[in-house]
Write a protein that holds these residues in place. Structure first.
Motif, PDB file in Angstrom:
ATOM      1  N   VAL A  48       0.813  -1.214   0.000  1.00 39.96           N
ATOM      2  CA  VAL A  48       0.000   0.000   0.000  1.00 39.96           C
ATOM      3  C   VAL A  48       0.849   1.267   0.000  1.00 39.96           C
ATOM      4  O   VAL A  48       0.412   2.319  -0.493  1.00 39.96           O
ATOM      5  CB  VAL A  48      -0.962  -0.028   1.212  1.00 39.96           C
ATOM      6  N   GLN A  49       2.068   1.191   0.519  1.00 40.44           N
ATOM      7  CA  GLN A  49       2.847   2.408   0.754  1.00 40.44           C
ATOM      8  C   GLN A  49       3.075   3.227  -0.520  1.00 40.44           C
ATOM      9  O   GLN A  49       3.022   4.467  -0.483  1.00 40.44           O
ATOM     10  CB  GLN A  49       4.196   2.038   1.365  1.00 40.44           C
ATOM     11  N   PHE A  50       3.280   2.582  -1.644  1.00 39.60           N
ATOM     12  CA  PHE A  50       3.548   3.317  -2.875  1.00 39.60           C
ATOM     13  C   PHE A  50       2.328   4.144  -3.302  1.00 39.60           C
ATOM     14  O   PHE A  50       2.474   5.296  -3.733  1.00 39.60           O
ATOM     15  CB  PHE A  50       3.951   2.340  -3.982  1.00 39.60           C
ATOM     16  N   ALA A  51       1.147   3.564  -3.164  1.00 38.08           N
ATOM     17  CA  ALA A  51      -0.067   4.304  -3.527  1.00 38.08           C
ATOM     18  C   ALA A  51      -0.297   5.484  -2.578  1.00 38.08           C
ATOM     19  O   ALA A  51      -0.702   6.574  -3.015  1.00 38.08           O
ATOM     20  CB  ALA A  51      -1.270   3.363  -3.509  1.00 38.08           C
ATOM     21  N   ILE A  52      -0.020   5.305  -1.298  1.00 38.12           N
ATOM     22  CA  ILE A  52      -0.214   6.390  -0.324  1.00 38.12           C
ATOM     23  C   ILE A  52       0.792   7.516  -0.569  1.00 38.12           C
ATOM     24  O   ILE A  52       0.434   8.707  -0.532  1.00 38.12           O
ATOM     25  CB  ILE A  52      -0.092   5.852   1.104  1.00 38.12           C
ATOM     26  N   LEU A  53       2.040   7.163  -0.842  1.00 36.42           N
ATOM     27  CA  LEU A  53       3.043   8.198  -1.125  1.00 36.42           C
ATOM     28  C   LEU A  53       2.698   8.978  -2.393  1.00 36.42           C
ATOM     29  O   LEU A  53       2.880  10.202  -2.457  1.00 36.42           O
ATOM     30  CB  LEU A  53       4.426   7.560  -1.246  1.00 36.42           C
ATOM     31  N   GLN A  54       2.215   8.273  -3.413  1.00 33.43           N
ATOM     32  CA  GLN A  54       1.802   8.956  -4.636  1.00 33.43           C
ATOM     33  C   GLN A  54       0.610   9.882  -4.376  1.00 33.43           C
ATOM     34  O   GLN A  54       0.530  10.994  -4.925  1.00 33.43           O
ATOM     35  CB  GLN A  54       1.447   7.916  -5.704  1.00 33.43           C
ATOM     36  N   LEU A  55      -0.295   9.444  -3.516  1.00 25.10           N
ATOM     37  CA  LEU A  55      -1.433  10.290  -3.158  1.00 25.10           C
ATOM     38  C   LEU A  55      -0.980  11.540  -2.408  1.00 25.10           C
ATOM     39  O   LEU A  55      -1.511  12.639  -2.635  1.00 25.10           O
ATOM     40  CB  LEU A  55      -2.418   9.481  -2.311  1.00 25.10           C
ATOM     41  N   PHE A  56       0.009  11.384  -1.532  1.00 22.59           N
ATOM     42  CA  PHE A  56       0.548  12.542  -0.809  1.00 22.59           C
ATOM     43  C   PHE A  56       1.169  13.551  -1.779  1.00 22.59           C
ATOM     44  O   PHE A  56       1.040  14.763  -1.580  1.00 22.59           O
ATOM     45  CB  PHE A  56       1.580  12.071   0.210  1.00 22.59           C
ATOM     46  N   ARG A  57       1.823  13.057  -2.810  1.00 13.94           N
ATOM     47  CA  ARG A  57       2.433  13.974  -3.791  1.00 13.94           C
ATOM     48  C   ARG A  57       1.360  14.706  -4.585  1.00 13.94           C
ATOM     49  O   ARG A  57       1.478  15.904  -4.845  1.00 13.94           O
ATOM     50  CB  ARG A  57       3.348  13.193  -4.734  1.00 13.94           C
ATOM     51  N   GLN A  58       0.342  13.978  -5.005  1.00 15.75           N
ATOM     52  CA  GLN A  58      -0.713  14.613  -5.795  1.00 15.75           C
ATOM     53  C   GLN A  58      -1.500  15.639  -4.992  1.00 15.75           C
ATOM     54  O   GLN A  58      -1.941  16.666  -5.533  1.00 15.75           O
ATOM     55  CB  GLN A  58      -1.664  13.543  -6.344  1.00 15.75           C
ATOM     56  N   LEU A  59      -1.663  15.409  -3.704  1.00  8.94           N
ATOM     57  CA  LEU A  59      -2.388  16.355  -2.859  1.00  8.94           C
ATOM     58  C   LEU A  59      -1.503  17.501  -2.375  1.00  8.94           C
ATOM     59  O   LEU A  59      -1.999  18.427  -1.729  1.00  8.94           O
ATOM     60  CB  LEU A  59      -2.993  15.625  -1.645  1.00  8.94           C
ATOM     61  N   GLY A  60      -0.206  17.430  -2.654  1.00 13.54           N
ATOM     62  CA  GLY A  60       0.702  18.488  -2.242  1.00 13.54           C
ATOM     63  C   GLY A  60       1.161  18.403  -0.818  1.00 13.54           C
ATOM     64  O   GLY A  60       1.789  19.342  -0.300  1.00 13.54           O
ATOM     65  N   ILE A  61       0.891  17.289  -0.151  1.00 14.93           N
ATOM     66  CA  ILE A  61       1.304  17.140   1.255  1.00 14.93           C
ATOM     67  C   ILE A  61       2.812  16.973   1.358  1.00 14.93           C
ATOM     68  O   ILE A  61       3.428  17.471   2.306  1.00 14.93           O
ATOM     69  CB  ILE A  61       0.570  15.948   1.898  1.00 14.93           C
ATOM     70  N   SER A  62       3.411  16.306   0.404  1.00 16.02           N
ATOM     71  CA  SER A  62       4.864  16.101   0.472  1.00 16.02           C
ATOM     72  C   SER A  62       5.627  17.407   0.382  1.00 16.02           C
ATOM     73  O   SER A  62       6.720  17.536   0.952  1.00 16.02           O
ATOM     74  CB  SER A  62       5.302  15.167  -0.665  1.00 16.02           C
ATOM     75  N   GLY A  63       5.084  18.399  -0.310  1.00 15.47           N
ATOM     76  CA  GLY A  63       5.773  19.682  -0.424  1.00 15.47           C
ATOM     77  C   GLY A  63       5.713  20.528   0.827  1.00 15.47           C
ATOM     78  O   GLY A  63       6.411  21.551   0.911  1.00 15.47           O
TER      79      GLY A  63
END
Length: 314
Positions: A151-166
């Motif tokens: 699951v981790q890859f999908a969650i990390l990709q979701l964080f990037r798309q939502l701008g949370i990683s930035g």
């Protein structure tokens, strides 16, 4: 993911330390060939060569030695080696790997050193668990680890798309926060995947394995089971006697009396032959000298010579 497709075949081959060492050495050879051949198989511009380096490390051939390290830890744990021997060897090996991890050498890949260090650490922790590292929380994380891995890859990709990683700063503290923030979300999603998909799938797999094993055992018993003897002359009376003797032998063999069963079978066969053929010379001799079997319908009685009834003597 591709490693889990070949895992059953690997486990069926690994039966000893020698077989494991052979596969581990082969995985290292394949890893070396992977590093040499991947840059020549694919062409990328100079500014994208890092993609080839990452691919050569993260593909199945680059990670295969680490999987074998984990298999070795499990193999050693299940063989019940002396704890003192495990403590001495594993402790010394962990110190060497930790030194190489802190002061890396260019010859040995860094991720292989880290994999070996964690494999040894898990083996030590399995024999000498500590409350700090072995508790209800870590045990639950261990159960959810495979689902979290998926699951981790999908969650990390979701964080990037939502701008949370930035939102996290480019620093060591920001990296730690970026690591800790997705963990609760990944654990939450993985819990329901484990409960409703992974756990029922494991139970179904066990039922299938038991069904296949029962079929193999049943077929083996049918092949190896002794066949009931048949009369060579086609006499139904002799066949019935032989079948009764065969059933008695099976009954005794089930109670651990195989030797006596074989002996009774031999005696039963000789009696059956005497019942059908009669004593030697009975067909040519007289009834008062040689008495054979007396048949009345389906009932057969045998009277030895010299012990007939008074009517027959007269």
């Amino acid at each position: 993911m591709s490693f889990y497709f070949i895992l059953p075949f690997l486990l069926s081959y690994i039966k000893s330390i020698k077989s494991f060492l052979f596969l581990f050495i082969m995985s290292l050879v394949l890893y070396g060939l992977n590093l040499l051949l991947v840059p020549h198989l694919f062409f990328y511009p100079e500014n994208q060569q890092y993609l080839l380096q990452n691919f050569s490390v993260w593909n199945i051939l680059g990670q295969l030695p680490i999987f074998f390290m984990g298999i070795l830890s499990y193999f050693i744990y299940t063989k019940n080696y002396p704890p003192r021997q495990i403590a001495i060897i594993s402790g010394m090996l962990f110190v060497v790997l930790l030194t190489l991890f802190l002061y890396p050498v260019s010859i040995i890949p860094h991720h292989l050193i880290a994999g070996g260090m964690f494999s040894v650490f898990v083996l030590l922790l399995a024999h000498w668990p500590t409350r700090l590292l072995v508790n209800r929380i870590t045990t639950l994380v261990g159960k959810l680890s495979f689902s979290m891995y998926l699951v981790q890859f999908a969650i990390l990709q979701l964080f990037r798309q939502l701008g949370i990683s930035g939102l996290f700063p480019q620093s060591n503290l920001g990296s730690i926060l970026h690591f800790l923030c997705p963990v609760p979300v990944v654990a939450f999603v993985s819990f329901y995947l484990y409960r409703y998909i992974e756990k029922p799938g494991i139970a179904q797999g066990r039922r299938l394995i038991e069904m296949f094993e029962n079929d193999v055992t049943r077929n083996t018993r049918m092949v190896t089971a002794p066949q009931a003897p048949q009369s060579s002359c086609g006499d139904p009376i002799q066949t019935a006697v032989l079948n009764r003797t065969h059933d008695a032998e099976l009954q005794r063999s089930r109670h651990g009396k195989c030797g006596r069963g074989l002996q009774s079978r031999g005696q039963g066969i000789s009696v059956a032959r005497r019942l059908t053929d009669g004593p030697p010379g009975s067909r040519e001799g007289s009834d008062d000298q040689q008495s054979g079997p007396r048949r009345s319908g389906r009932l057969t009685t045998f009277q030895p010579a010299g012990q007939g009834s008074d009517r027959e003597r007269q």
